[in-house]
Design a protein around this motif. Sequence first.
Motif, PDB file in Angstrom:
ATOM      1  N   GLY A 181      -5.611 -12.302  -0.283  1.00  0.00           N
ATOM      2  CA  GLY A 181      -4.935 -11.140  -0.831  1.00  0.00           C
ATOM      3  C   GLY A 181      -5.896 -10.075  -1.297  1.00  0.00           C
ATOM      4  N   LEU A 182      -5.420  -8.829  -1.301  1.00  0.00           N
ATOM      5  CA  LEU A 182      -6.184  -7.700  -1.831  1.00  0.00           C
ATOM      6  C   LEU A 182      -5.630  -7.374  -3.218  1.00  0.00           C
ATOM      7  N   ALA A 183      -6.441  -7.558  -4.251  1.00  0.00           N
ATOM      8  CA  ALA A 183      -5.989  -7.378  -5.635  1.00  0.00           C
ATOM      9  C   ALA A 183      -6.570  -6.101  -6.232  1.00  0.00           C
ATOM     10  N   ASP A 184      -5.815  -5.524  -7.169  1.00  0.00           N
ATOM     11  CA  ASP A 184      -6.309  -4.341  -7.869  1.00  0.00           C
ATOM     12  C   ASP A 184      -7.088  -4.755  -9.117  1.00  0.00           C
ATOM     13  N   ASN A 240      -1.055  -7.122  -7.633  1.00  0.00           N
ATOM     14  CA  ASN A 240      -1.453  -6.751  -8.986  1.00  0.00           C
ATOM     15  C   ASN A 240      -2.160  -7.921  -9.646  1.00  0.00           C
ATOM     16  N   HIS A 241      -3.326  -7.643 -10.209  1.00  0.00           N
ATOM     17  CA  HIS A 241      -4.084  -8.672 -10.915  1.00  0.00           C
ATOM     18  C   HIS A 241      -3.654  -8.617 -12.379  1.00  0.00           C
ATOM     19  N   ARG A 242      -4.548  -8.286 -13.264  1.00  0.00           N
ATOM     20  CA  ARG A 242      -4.173  -8.168 -14.674  1.00  0.00           C
ATOM     21  C   ARG A 242      -3.584  -6.786 -14.931  1.00  0.00           C
ATOM     22  N   ILE A 255      -9.682 -10.801  -2.820  1.00  0.00           N
ATOM     23  CA  ILE A 255     -10.732  -9.787  -2.890  1.00  0.00           C
ATOM     24  C   ILE A 255     -10.186  -8.675  -3.780  1.00  0.00           C
ATOM     25  N   SER A 256     -10.886  -8.373  -4.847  1.00  0.00           N
ATOM     26  CA  SER A 256     -10.424  -7.313  -5.748  1.00  0.00           C
ATOM     27  C   SER A 256     -11.198  -6.029  -5.485  1.00  0.00           C
ATOM     28  N   SER A 257     -10.473  -4.920  -5.580  1.00  0.00           N
ATOM     29  CA  SER A 257     -11.085  -3.617  -5.329  1.00  0.00           C
ATOM     30  C   SER A 257     -10.393  -2.554  -6.166  1.00  0.00           C
TER      31      SER A 257
END
Length: 290
Positions: A130-133, A156-158, A267-269
């Motif tokens: 997943g692509l997380a913010d 959405n992450h935190r 992967i967070s971006s």
Amino acid sequence: MHGPHLPLTPDLQQQLAAWLQEDLGRGDLTAPALAGATGRAHWIARADGVFCGGVLVEPLFRLLDPEARVRLLVADSAPIGSGQRLLELEGSGAALVACERTALNLAMRLSGIATATAQLAAALDGTGVGLADTRKTTPGLRVLEKYAVRCGGGINHRLGLDDAAMLKENHLAWAGGIRPAVAAVRASAPWPARLIVEAETGEEAEAALRAGADGVLLDEFTPEQLTELVPRLRALATERGTPVMLEASGVQPEQLKAYADTGIDLISSSAPITRSPWLDLSMRFTLNWT
């Protein structure tokens, strides 16, 4: 039409009213020219992308005209093409003109984020990653910007500091290490929450798992380093009997697939929110004098 859900909470309604009032100031000086006019309008896309923000249009326009009607032709999260008609409106001419800029500004900003997110998420299609913010959001716009990420296919992450604990370098240094930092948070957290430790070395990542972290943020690792490290971390998680969420950060867009192939989960971006341009949209009017 279905897409990610955005609750119109009292807080969000208050924000919409405040943003509209910011533009209105002491009142729209052009309103007398439209006295007695009803009007119709529609939105047009001026570029290809992913639409976001349509759900805010009716609440905004009804702040000035409770009888305003909005017909969404495209759902939030849908791909759009240049020249495509997105929605139709009907209401008092003065309300349509006064709300136009606030509504378009929000939708162009959010559509830009959704578009940028979709472009990155497309590189991860079929990988299971997943692509997380991140928490790099504009103050006051966090809920909307994170909604736009969901519309683009991201995760959405935190949302804030209260829904997950992420221990970073400064926490670990000031607490005296990973184990005491994790123990302190576990002992004092007033509600169940995930605990994530940011690791800059393989040794820190392994120590985080042994200390009981639910997730590890692997920052600035190369794909080659993660290919070697991830199996070790999975083995440690199996040994302790609880799963772990492995997240990579500091990833360049052209390397997304390479990182996905290492076996990580996320992967967070911050790029879709912090670097995306607005998507060009416009509003066209037809006035019916009565």
